[in-house]
Write a protein that holds these residues in place. Structure first.
Motif, PDB file in Angstrom:
ATOM      1  N   LEU A  40       0.891  -1.048  -0.034  1.00  0.00           N
ATOM      2  CA  LEU A  40       0.129   0.075   0.100  1.00  0.00           C
ATOM      3  C   LEU A  40       0.928   1.245   0.016  1.00  0.00           C
ATOM      4  N   THR A  41       1.790   1.291   1.028  1.00  0.00           N
ATOM      5  CA  THR A  41       2.832   2.467   0.886  1.00  0.00           C
ATOM      6  C   THR A  41       3.584   2.483  -0.352  1.00  0.00           C
ATOM      7  N   HIS A  42       3.990   1.758  -1.052  1.00  0.00           N
ATOM      8  CA  HIS A  42       4.808   1.500  -2.009  1.00  0.00           C
ATOM      9  C   HIS A  42       3.837   2.142  -3.175  1.00  0.00           C
ATOM     10  N   THR A  43       2.731   1.558  -3.331  1.00  0.00           N
ATOM     11  CA  THR A  43       1.872   2.144  -4.277  1.00  0.00           C
ATOM     12  C   THR A  43       1.265   3.491  -4.385  1.00  0.00           C
ATOM     13  N   VAL A  44       0.792   3.949  -3.188  1.00  0.00           N
ATOM     14  CA  VAL A  44       0.337   5.215  -2.885  1.00  0.00           C
ATOM     15  C   VAL A  44       1.789   6.307  -3.432  1.00  0.00           C
ATOM     16  N   LEU A  45       2.948   6.007  -2.955  1.00  0.00           N
ATOM     17  CA  LEU A  45       3.938   6.624  -3.040  1.00  0.00           C
ATOM     18  C   LEU A  45       4.695   6.710  -4.474  1.00  0.00           C
ATOM     19  N   ALA A  46       4.259   5.597  -5.298  1.00  0.00           N
ATOM     20  CA  ALA A  46       4.523   5.262  -6.738  1.00  0.00           C
ATOM     21  C   ALA A  46       3.974   6.440  -7.571  1.00  0.00           C
ATOM     22  N   VAL A  47       2.468   6.510  -7.170  1.00  0.00           N
ATOM     23  CA  VAL A  47       1.590   7.479  -7.850  1.00  0.00           C
ATOM     24  C   VAL A  47       2.059   8.807  -7.555  1.00  0.00           C
ATOM     25  N   ALA A  48       2.367   8.991  -6.374  1.00  0.00           N
ATOM     26  CA  ALA A  48       2.653  10.465  -6.087  1.00  0.00           C
ATOM     27  C   ALA A  48       4.113  10.895  -6.406  1.00  0.00           C
ATOM     28  N   ILE A  49       4.876   9.830  -6.679  1.00  0.00           N
ATOM     29  CA  ILE A  49       6.235  10.444  -6.921  1.00  0.00           C
ATOM     30  C   ILE A  49       6.254  10.552  -8.465  1.00  0.00           C
ATOM     31  N   VAL A  50       5.520  10.365  -9.215  1.00  0.00           N
ATOM     32  CA  VAL A  50       5.737  10.755 -10.564  1.00  0.00           C
ATOM     33  C   VAL A  50       5.650  12.091 -11.034  1.00  0.00           C
ATOM     34  N   PRO A  51       4.553  12.799 -10.627  1.00  0.00           N
ATOM     35  CA  PRO A  51       4.749  14.213 -10.805  1.00  0.00           C
ATOM     36  C   PRO A  51       5.822  14.939 -10.067  1.00  0.00           C
ATOM     37  N   MET A  52       6.283  14.287  -8.828  1.00  0.00           N
ATOM     38  CA  MET A  52       7.437  14.850  -8.377  1.00  0.00           C
ATOM     39  C   MET A  52       8.778  14.881  -8.891  1.00  0.00           C
ATOM     40  N   VAL A  53       8.701  13.678  -9.648  1.00  0.00           N
ATOM     41  CA  VAL A  53       9.976  13.352 -10.366  1.00  0.00           C
ATOM     42  C   VAL A  53       9.989  14.321 -11.667  1.00  0.00           C
ATOM     43  N   LEU A  54       9.016  14.412 -12.172  1.00  0.00           N
ATOM     44  CA  LEU A  54       8.910  15.314 -13.518  1.00  0.00           C
ATOM     45  C   LEU A  54       9.218  16.829 -13.109  1.00  0.00           C
ATOM     46  N   ILE A  55       8.814  17.287 -12.046  1.00  0.00           N
ATOM     47  CA  ILE A  55       9.083  18.518 -11.465  1.00  0.00           C
ATOM     48  C   ILE A  55      10.337  18.714 -11.161  1.00  0.00           C
ATOM     49  N   THR A  56      10.896  18.003 -10.287  1.00  0.00           N
ATOM     50  CA  THR A  56      12.315  18.122 -10.020  1.00  0.00           C
ATOM     51  C   THR A  56      13.222  17.930 -11.225  1.00  0.00           C
ATOM     52  N   LEU A  57      13.247  17.142 -12.030  1.00  0.00           N
ATOM     53  CA  LEU A  57      13.934  17.035 -13.260  1.00  0.00           C
ATOM     54  C   LEU A  57      13.763  18.385 -14.101  1.00  0.00           C
ATOM     55  N   ASN A  58      12.465  18.677 -14.142  1.00  0.00           N
ATOM     56  CA  ASN A  58      12.368  19.949 -15.149  1.00  0.00           C
ATOM     57  C   ASN A  58      13.115  21.097 -14.721  1.00  0.00           C
ATOM     58  N   ARG A  59      12.943  21.302 -13.166  1.00  0.00           N
ATOM     59  CA  ARG A  59      13.517  22.487 -12.667  1.00  0.00           C
ATOM     60  C   ARG A  59      15.258  22.191 -12.932  1.00  0.00           C
ATOM     61  N   ALA A  60      15.674  21.128 -12.577  1.00  0.00           N
ATOM     62  CA  ALA A  60      17.024  20.862 -12.776  1.00  0.00           C
ATOM     63  C   ALA A  60      17.434  21.155 -14.322  1.00  0.00           C
ATOM     64  N   LEU A  61      16.831  20.750 -15.332  1.00  0.00           N
ATOM     65  CA  LEU A  61      17.090  20.845 -16.739  1.00  0.00           C
ATOM     66  C   LEU A  61      16.806  22.308 -17.038  1.00  0.00           C
ATOM     67  N   ARG A  62      16.202  23.270 -16.454  1.00  0.00           N
ATOM     68  CA  ARG A  62      15.975  24.430 -16.768  1.00  0.00           C
ATOM     69  C   ARG A  62      16.828  25.376 -15.872  1.00  0.00           C
ATOM     70  N   ALA A  63      17.677  24.807 -15.056  1.00  0.00           N
ATOM     71  CA  ALA A  63      18.805  25.555 -14.064  1.00  0.00           C
ATOM     72  C   ALA A  63      17.974  26.294 -13.055  1.00  0.00           C
ATOM     73  N   ARG A  64      16.810  25.791 -12.527  1.00  0.00           N
ATOM     74  CA  ARG A  64      16.192  26.545 -11.419  1.00  0.00           C
ATOM     75  C   ARG A  64      16.511  25.742 -10.274  1.00  0.00           C
ATOM     76  N   PHE A  65      17.982  25.681  -9.784  1.00  0.00           N
ATOM     77  CA  PHE A  65      18.486  25.032  -8.900  1.00  0.00           C
ATOM     78  C   PHE A  65      18.025  25.295  -7.414  1.00  0.00           C
ATOM     79  N   ASP A  66      17.688  26.480  -7.241  1.00  0.00           N
ATOM     80  CA  ASP A  66      16.899  26.860  -5.899  1.00  0.00           C
ATOM     81  C   ASP A  66      15.574  26.195  -5.726  1.00  0.00           C
ATOM     82  N   LEU A  67      14.768  26.038  -6.898  1.00  0.00           N
ATOM     83  CA  LEU A  67      13.498  25.480  -6.808  1.00  0.00           C
ATOM     84  C   LEU A  67      13.665  23.864  -6.765  1.00  0.00           C
TER      85      LEU A  67
END
Length: 147
Positions: free
Chosen positions: A87-114
């Motif tokens: 249950l914890t794995h599944t809930v967090l697996a769903v939650a992590i998808v947008p978080m990873v995309l946002i985190t990666l996007n901010r890094a690729l755009r050199a928005r390192f503070d965010l």
């Protein structure tokens, strides 16, 4: 290789992701941004491949074999523990998808503070999902194979 090998492939891909996440964390803590970036992009790629394999496997089970996911029944004493991990794995697996995309996007755009602000949350959750993915495979297919 057949479709029945995909759970093992998925566990391997989760393991690769966890290793790359660990190295990525190590390298950013030691100031090696270039290698950190490579590790994190590698973790992202292994996670995307995992997701494709996971969807393929479960779609095959549902549409071709008319089966649902494997049910953890035995041993009955361990079932609540397994279901809590799942249950914890599944809930967090769903939650992590947008978080990873946002985190990666901010890094690729050199928005390192965010990037740093969200990466502090993304990394441990992503690591948890990757490690528990391997654990779930081990429990369901190796330690307590379900008949």
């Amino acid at each position: 290789m057949s479709i029945t090998d995909l759970p093992a492939v998925n566990a391997f891909l989760n393991g690769v992701s966890a290793v790359l996440l660990s190295f990525g964390y190590y390298f950013i803590r030691h100031g090696n941004i270039k290698v950190h970036r490579r590790c994190m992009v590698g973790a992202f790629i292994s996670s995307v491949i995992f997701l494709a394999c996971y969807i393929t496997y479960h779609s095959y089970l549902a549409y071709h074999l008319h089966q649902g996911p494997t049910r953890f029944v035995n041993p009955p004493w361990f079932r609540p523990i397994y279901l809590t991990i799942l249950l914890t794995h599944t809930v967090l697996a769903v939650a992590i998808v947008p978080m990873v995309l946002i985190t990666l996007n901010r890094a690729l755009r050199a928005r390192f503070d965010l990037h740093r602000k969200i990466a502090r949350w993304t990394w441990p959750l992503w690591m948890y999902v990757s490690v528990t993915g391997v654990l779930i495979y081990w429990l369901l297919y190796q330690k307590f194979p379900q008949k």
